[in-house]
Design a protein around this motif. Structure first.
Motif, PDB file in Angstrom:
ATOM      1  N   GLY A  41      -3.663 -15.776  -1.118  1.00 41.26           N
ATOM      2  CA  GLY A  41      -4.812 -15.344  -1.924  1.00 41.26           C
ATOM      3  C   GLY A  41      -6.122 -15.309  -1.146  1.00 41.26           C
ATOM      4  N   GLY A  42      -6.278 -16.255  -0.220  1.00 43.85           N
ATOM      5  CA  GLY A  42      -7.520 -16.357   0.538  1.00 43.85           C
ATOM      6  C   GLY A  42      -7.733 -15.184   1.492  1.00 43.85           C
ATOM      7  N   ARG A  43      -6.711 -14.396   1.714  1.00 42.80           N
ATOM      8  CA  ARG A  43      -6.833 -13.280   2.669  1.00 42.80           C
ATOM      9  C   ARG A  43      -7.239 -11.981   1.975  1.00 42.80           C
ATOM     10  N   ARG A  44      -7.402 -12.043   0.684  1.00 42.73           N
ATOM     11  CA  ARG A  44      -7.679 -10.823  -0.064  1.00 42.73           C
ATOM     12  C   ARG A  44      -9.161 -10.471  -0.039  1.00 42.73           C
ATOM     13  N   ASP A  45      -9.428  -9.196   0.182  1.00 42.96           N
ATOM     14  CA  ASP A  45     -10.789  -8.682   0.018  1.00 42.96           C
ATOM     15  C   ASP A  45     -10.764  -7.810  -1.235  1.00 42.96           C
ATOM     16  N   ALA A  46     -11.190  -8.406  -2.356  1.00 39.56           N
ATOM     17  CA  ALA A  46     -11.055  -7.724  -3.650  1.00 39.56           C
ATOM     18  C   ALA A  46     -11.902  -6.465  -3.730  1.00 39.56           C
ATOM     19  N   ALA A  47     -12.901  -6.361  -2.836  1.00 42.95           N
ATOM     20  CA  ALA A  47     -13.809  -5.207  -2.897  1.00 42.95           C
ATOM     21  C   ALA A  47     -13.373  -4.071  -1.966  1.00 42.95           C
ATOM     22  N   ALA A  48     -12.292  -4.296  -1.193  1.00 39.46           N
ATOM     23  CA  ALA A  48     -11.891  -3.268  -0.218  1.00 39.46           C
ATOM     24  C   ALA A  48     -11.435  -1.992  -0.933  1.00 39.46           C
ATOM     25  N   LYS A 113       0.696  -7.849  -0.915  1.00 34.71           N
ATOM     26  CA  LYS A 113      -0.019  -6.614  -0.566  1.00 34.71           C
ATOM     27  C   LYS A 113      -1.284  -6.560  -1.412  1.00 34.71           C
ATOM     28  N   PHE A 114      -2.385  -6.238  -0.765  1.00 38.41           N
ATOM     29  CA  PHE A 114      -3.674  -6.122  -1.458  1.00 38.41           C
ATOM     30  C   PHE A 114      -4.239  -4.719  -1.231  1.00 38.41           C
ATOM     31  N   THR A 115      -4.749  -4.123  -2.284  1.00 39.49           N
ATOM     32  CA  THR A 115      -5.356  -2.797  -2.138  1.00 39.49           C
ATOM     33  C   THR A 115      -6.372  -2.809  -0.999  1.00 39.49           C
ATOM     34  N   GLY A 116      -6.254  -1.831  -0.129  1.00 41.75           N
ATOM     35  CA  GLY A 116      -7.269  -1.652   0.914  1.00 41.75           C
ATOM     36  C   GLY A 116      -6.947  -2.310   2.238  1.00 41.75           C
ATOM     37  N   GLU A 117      -5.979  -3.217   2.281  1.00 44.82           N
ATOM     38  CA  GLU A 117      -5.724  -3.869   3.592  1.00 44.82           C
ATOM     39  C   GLU A 117      -4.875  -2.984   4.500  1.00 44.82           C
ATOM     40  N   ALA A 118      -4.188  -2.003   3.912  1.00 45.21           N
ATOM     41  CA  ALA A 118      -3.404  -1.031   4.671  1.00 45.21           C
ATOM     42  C   ALA A 118      -3.212   0.182   3.779  1.00 45.21           C
ATOM     43  N   GLU A 157       0.465   2.536  -9.173  1.00 51.60           N
ATOM     44  CA  GLU A 157      -0.847   2.278  -8.546  1.00 51.60           C
ATOM     45  C   GLU A 157      -0.841   0.982  -7.746  1.00 51.60           C
ATOM     46  N   LEU A 158       0.191   0.158  -7.988  1.00 50.59           N
ATOM     47  CA  LEU A 158       0.289  -1.143  -7.314  1.00 50.59           C
ATOM     48  C   LEU A 158       1.459  -1.166  -6.344  1.00 50.59           C
ATOM     49  N   GLY A 159       1.756   0.012  -5.781  1.00 49.98           N
ATOM     50  CA  GLY A 159       2.693   0.072  -4.664  1.00 49.98           C
ATOM     51  C   GLY A 159       4.152  -0.130  -4.996  1.00 49.98           C
ATOM     52  N   ALA A 160       4.615   0.428  -6.126  1.00 48.38           N
ATOM     53  CA  ALA A 160       6.054   0.305  -6.451  1.00 48.38           C
ATOM     54  C   ALA A 160       6.904   0.947  -5.358  1.00 48.38           C
ATOM     55  N   ILE A 161       8.038   0.331  -5.076  1.00 51.07           N
ATOM     56  CA  ILE A 161       8.995   0.932  -4.148  1.00 51.07           C
ATOM     57  C   ILE A 161       9.510   2.230  -4.786  1.00 51.07           C
ATOM     58  N   HIS A 162       9.702   3.254  -3.963  1.00 54.65           N
ATOM     59  CA  HIS A 162      10.328   4.494  -4.436  1.00 54.65           C
ATOM     60  C   HIS A 162      11.658   4.651  -3.710  1.00 54.65           C
ATOM     61  N   TYR A 163      12.655   5.149  -4.431  1.00 56.45           N
ATOM     62  CA  TYR A 163      13.987   5.270  -3.823  1.00 56.45           C
ATOM     63  C   TYR A 163      14.658   6.547  -4.302  1.00 56.45           C
ATOM     64  N   VAL A 164      15.674   6.960  -3.571  1.00 54.37           N
ATOM     65  CA  VAL A 164      16.431   8.157  -3.928  1.00 54.37           C
ATOM     66  C   VAL A 164      17.858   7.724  -4.251  1.00 54.37           C
ATOM     67  N   ASN A 216       1.675   3.377  -1.538  1.00 57.40           N
ATOM     68  CA  ASN A 216       0.327   2.826  -1.353  1.00 57.40           C
ATOM     69  C   ASN A 216      -0.182   2.076  -2.586  1.00 57.40           C
ATOM     70  N   MET A 217      -1.112   1.171  -2.339  1.00 53.51           N
ATOM     71  CA  MET A 217      -1.827   0.449  -3.400  1.00 53.51           C
ATOM     72  C   MET A 217      -3.128   1.209  -3.618  1.00 53.51           C
ATOM     73  N   THR A 218      -3.314   1.721  -4.824  1.00 49.51           N
ATOM     74  CA  THR A 218      -4.523   2.524  -5.076  1.00 49.51           C
ATOM     75  C   THR A 218      -5.425   1.911  -6.146  1.00 49.51           C
ATOM     76  N   LEU A 219      -4.913   0.963  -6.919  1.00 53.23           N
ATOM     77  CA  LEU A 219      -5.738   0.348  -7.971  1.00 53.23           C
ATOM     78  C   LEU A 219      -6.782  -0.562  -7.328  1.00 53.23           C
ATOM     79  N   PRO A 220      -8.079  -0.352  -7.626  1.00 52.90           N
ATOM     80  CA  PRO A 220      -9.098  -1.220  -7.017  1.00 52.90           C
ATOM     81  C   PRO A 220      -8.814  -2.694  -7.299  1.00 52.90           C
ATOM     82  N   GLY A 221      -8.890  -3.518  -6.260  1.00 51.77           N
ATOM     83  CA  GLY A 221      -8.664  -4.957  -6.421  1.00 51.77           C
ATOM     84  C   GLY A 221      -7.209  -5.334  -6.671  1.00 51.77           C
ATOM     85  N   GLY A 222      -6.287  -4.401  -6.486  1.00 52.46           N
ATOM     86  CA  GLY A 222      -4.879  -4.634  -6.844  1.00 52.46           C
ATOM     87  C   GLY A 222      -4.178  -5.673  -5.979  1.00 52.46           C
TER      88      GLY A 222
END
Ligand SMILES: O=C(O)CCC(=O)C(=O)O
Ligand SMILES: [Fe+2]
Length: 301
Positions: A41-48, A113-118, A157-164, A216-222
């Motif tokens: 949790g401490g590694r998250r930048d909620a504003a990224a 995974k946190f929105t904005g870190e990658a 929006e929170l990076g669900a795995i996609h599969y075929v 990808n994570m696209t929800l702000p602060g996700g």
């Protein structure tokens, strides 16, 4: 009472992936989520702001940034997260999927995974690339079941795995599944992808021969917290990820103090009554893990 149905197992077997919604309940997941907050949790930048590193026409690529908050079991936190991958209901699922009583947990990693870190979008690939030096087996008992446990709600929006599903990827490339997902099949796979989105407590069970990708994570602060639990049949030396004893400075005592003999057997500790156990090996193991309940092992001598 099983936490999965025969129909779900059939779907996993035939299509390579199935979402098991509500596999774990809130009381089981909440303390694990708190463990994840403690670890990451401490590694998250909620504003990224959400990142988008894709070049034109690219679905996604693998990048180091995606794996910044990724670690193998055991974890420096409470027993909750540590023991989740060895939950008896998951072991039961693995046994049913592989059709054998003796199963081993060969991989368990937590991943925040946190929105904005990658930019978490990946290209399609199959995980057998780094689980075996050969290819996925056809014999059911030599296959693997790879579970992704959701400790937060996982939406697109929170990076669900996609599969075929296998029947759909077969249309694109037949049985030929290159683990790295060649460039020329990416678009055709994308048009057939399904989302593994599901609420916290869900388990997405898949196999190492299924085309899939992180998104990808696209929800702000996700925040997306997951734990992997991958099982193989005991004795399947073709498949591997972790050699558990390597991480000897980690809190393995938690496992010896809290696991049943059945759970310990899934990480390579012989069951009571097996020839490894003698009065001397029980004594020495007890000295190493003082709070271990050696009684069942002594009783079976
Ligand atoms: O985290 C995910 O949703 C999938 C990631 C993945 O497939 C991988 O890194 O191999
Ligand atoms: Fe993967």
């Amino acid at each position: 009472m099983s936490r999965f149905s025969a129909a779900q197992l059939t779907q996993w077997r035939n299509e390579g992936g199935v979402l098991l919604e509500g596999f774990f309940n809130a009381e089981e997941i909440e303390p694990c989520r708190a463990d994840m907050d403690l670890l990451y949790g401490g590694r998250r930048d909620a504003a990224a702001p959400a990142r988008n590193d894709k070049k034109a026409g690219e679905i996604g690529v693998f990048s180091r940034d995606q794996f910044r908050n990724f670690d193998d079991m055991p974890f420096q936190c409470s027993p909750s997260l540590n023991l989740l991958a060895l939950h008896p209901a998951l072991i039961e699922l693995a046994r049913a999927a592989l059709g054998t009583e003796e199963v081993h947990l060969y991989q368990s990693h937590s991943w925040a995974k946190f929105t904005g870190e990658a930019d978490f979008d990946q290209s399609f690939h199959c995980d057998f690339k780094n689980h075996t030096l050969t290819v996925p087996a056809e014999t059911p008992s030599q296959r693997t079941i790879n579970c992704m446990i959701y400790m937060t709600d996982v939406t697109d929006e929170l990076g669900a795995i996609h599969y075929v599903p296998l029947s759909a990827s077969n249309v694109v490339c037949g049985g030929e599944r290159d683990p790295f997902g060649p460039e020329e099949v990416q678009d055709a796979l994308k048009s057939r992808e399904r989302s593994g989105a599901g609420p916290a407590g869900s388990v997405f069970a898949y196999g190492i021969d299924v085309y899939h990708r992180g998104t990808n994570m696209t929800l702000p602060g996700g925040i997306r917290y997951t734990l992997t639990a991958s099982f193989k049949a005991a004795g399947n030396d073709m498949v591997g990820w972790s050699a558990w004893p390597v991480s000897f400075l980690r809190p393995w005592h938690i496992f010896f103090e809290q696991c049943t003999p059945d759970q310990l057997s899934c990480i390579g500790v012989p069951r009571p009554g097996q020839p490894f156990w003698t009065a001397e090996t029980v004594r020495r193991t007890q000295k190493r893990w003082p709070m271990w309940d050696a009684q069942p092992y002594l009783d079976a001598l």
